[in-house]
Design a protein around this motif. Structure first.
Motif, PDB file in Angstrom:
ATOM      1  N   ALA A   9     -55.644   2.075 -24.540  1.00 39.90           N
ATOM      2  CA  ALA A   9     -56.068   3.475 -24.537  1.00 39.90           C
ATOM      3  C   ALA A   9     -56.851   3.792 -23.268  1.00 39.90           C
ATOM      4  O   ALA A   9     -56.622   4.813 -22.622  1.00 39.90           O
ATOM      5  CB  ALA A   9     -56.909   3.782 -25.774  1.00 39.90           C
ATOM      6  N   PHE A  10     -57.761   2.908 -22.892  1.00 40.12           N
ATOM      7  CA  PHE A  10     -58.560   3.145 -21.685  1.00 40.12           C
ATOM      8  C   PHE A  10     -57.667   3.182 -20.452  1.00 40.12           C
ATOM      9  O   PHE A  10     -57.814   4.075 -19.604  1.00 40.12           O
ATOM     10  CB  PHE A  10     -59.642   2.075 -21.534  1.00 40.12           C
ATOM     11  N   LEU A  11     -56.735   2.230 -20.337  1.00 38.59           N
ATOM     12  CA  LEU A  11     -55.852   2.200 -19.175  1.00 38.59           C
ATOM     13  C   LEU A  11     -54.970   3.445 -19.108  1.00 38.59           C
ATOM     14  O   LEU A  11     -54.690   3.968 -18.022  1.00 38.59           O
ATOM     15  CB  LEU A  11     -54.992   0.931 -19.178  1.00 38.59           C
ATOM     16  N   LEU A  12     -54.543   3.946 -20.258  1.00 40.01           N
ATOM     17  CA  LEU A  12     -53.748   5.172 -20.296  1.00 40.01           C
ATOM     18  C   LEU A  12     -54.547   6.338 -19.734  1.00 40.01           C
ATOM     19  O   LEU A  12     -54.066   7.102 -18.889  1.00 40.01           O
ATOM     20  CB  LEU A  12     -53.306   5.478 -21.734  1.00 40.01           C
ATOM     21  N   PHE A  13     -55.790   6.484 -20.164  1.00 37.68           N
ATOM     22  CA  PHE A  13     -56.576   7.649 -19.779  1.00 37.68           C
ATOM     23  C   PHE A  13     -57.289   7.515 -18.434  1.00 37.68           C
ATOM     24  O   PHE A  13     -57.638   8.522 -17.828  1.00 37.68           O
ATOM     25  CB  PHE A  13     -57.564   8.017 -20.887  1.00 37.68           C
ATOM     26  N   VAL A  14     -57.490   6.308 -17.941  1.00 37.99           N
ATOM     27  CA  VAL A  14     -58.128   6.157 -16.628  1.00 37.99           C
ATOM     28  C   VAL A  14     -57.099   6.269 -15.505  1.00 37.99           C
ATOM     29  O   VAL A  14     -57.452   6.544 -14.356  1.00 37.99           O
ATOM     30  CB  VAL A  14     -58.922   4.829 -16.531  1.00 37.99           C
ATOM     31  N   ALA A  15     -55.828   6.115 -15.823  1.00 39.69           N
ATOM     32  CA  ALA A  15     -54.772   6.226 -14.808  1.00 39.69           C
ATOM     33  C   ALA A  15     -54.769   7.625 -14.207  1.00 39.69           C
ATOM     34  O   ALA A  15     -55.109   8.602 -14.881  1.00 39.69           O
ATOM     35  CB  ALA A  15     -53.413   5.921 -15.450  1.00 39.69           C
ATOM     36  N   PRO A  16     -54.400   7.721 -12.940  1.00 41.33           N
ATOM     37  CA  PRO A  16     -54.344   9.050 -12.321  1.00 41.33           C
ATOM     38  C   PRO A  16     -53.444   9.983 -13.132  1.00 41.33           C
ATOM     39  O   PRO A  16     -52.397   9.569 -13.630  1.00 41.33           O
ATOM     40  CB  PRO A  16     -53.727   8.778 -10.945  1.00 41.33           C
ATOM     41  N   GLY A  17     -53.893  11.191 -13.272  1.00 43.58           N
ATOM     42  CA  GLY A  17     -53.133  12.179 -14.021  1.00 43.58           C
ATOM     43  C   GLY A  17     -53.679  13.565 -13.754  1.00 43.58           C
ATOM     44  O   GLY A  17     -54.626  13.733 -12.978  1.00 43.58           O
ATOM     45  N   LYS A 107     -50.561  12.614 -21.620  1.00 43.39           N
ATOM     46  CA  LYS A 107     -51.281  11.426 -22.090  1.00 43.39           C
ATOM     47  C   LYS A 107     -51.705  11.575 -23.546  1.00 43.39           C
ATOM     48  O   LYS A 107     -51.683  10.601 -24.301  1.00 43.39           O
ATOM     49  CB  LYS A 107     -52.500  11.148 -21.219  1.00 43.39           C
ATOM     50  N   ALA A 108     -52.097  12.779 -23.964  1.00 43.21           N
ATOM     51  CA  ALA A 108     -52.455  13.003 -25.371  1.00 43.21           C
ATOM     52  C   ALA A 108     -51.237  12.767 -26.259  1.00 43.21           C
ATOM     53  O   ALA A 108     -51.340  12.156 -27.323  1.00 43.21           O
ATOM     54  CB  ALA A 108     -53.002  14.411 -25.570  1.00 43.21           C
TER      55      ALA A 108
END
Length: 182
Positions: A9-17, A107-108
């Motif tokens: 979850a952290f890697l998904l949301f910390v990735a550039p977006g 991402k959500a």
């Protein structure tokens, strides 16, 4: 929930977006960090509540339409950040842009429909929702700190964020173009 789930979850949301690009640009313009984080939390909170509620009955065609809406929003916002009709940093609109972009952020969708187990009970979905908010607050804070490091680089931060939003819009459109071509 395992440590691996939290890491994913952290890697998904910390990735550039898209949301992270706007947080970085807002921080570079010295916008109120708390207001931007609240807008991010509200956007992800709204999106997650909708995705969790719609999960059982969502037809696959609806997902394609939502991707198209998200892509159009990101492209418009990205072009505005890059181009002549730039978003004025003195306006209070940055928080609203973060809120809407976050609510439409893929991402959500990925978190709610792909990362959270399909067989999660309604009570568990509340816990997954809280994990989403905590994780996005932590990752968003990192992007705000990065934006703060770009002191005086407001125009550059806007252009970087704008280019990132256009790229994300194109990545969302690519599969839709393949479907339309068939």
């Amino acid at each position: 929930m395992s440590t691996l789930f939290f890491l994913e979850a952290f890697l998904l949301f910390v990735a550039p977006g898209p949301t992270n690009a706007l947080l970085m640009a807002g921080a570079a313009k010295r916008q109120k960090a708390i207001a931007l984080l609240v807008a991010q939390a509200c956007g992800y909170g709204i999106a997650a509540a909708c995705w969790f509620a719609l999960r059982p009955s969502l037809p696959s065609d609806a997902i394609q339409v939502l991707k198209l809406v998200a892509a159009v929003w990101l492209a418009i916002l990205g072009v505005r950040l890059i181009g002549i009709d730039r978003i004025d940093a003195s306006e209070d609109g940055d928080g609203l842009y973060v809120l809407v972009t976050t609510a439409l952020n893929p991402k959500a969708f990925i978190y709610c429909l792909a990362t959270v187990p399909v067989d999660a009970r309604p009570y568990d979905l509340g816990l997954f929702w809280i994990v989403l908010l905590v994780t996005t607050a932590a990752s968003g804070s990192m992007w705000l700190l990065l934006g703060r490091r770009l002191s005086g680089g407001e125009e550059m931060a806007d252009r970087i964020a704008g280019a990132a939003l256009v790229v994300f819009a194109l990545t969302l459109l690519r599969p839709l173009l393949a479907i339309a071509a068939t």
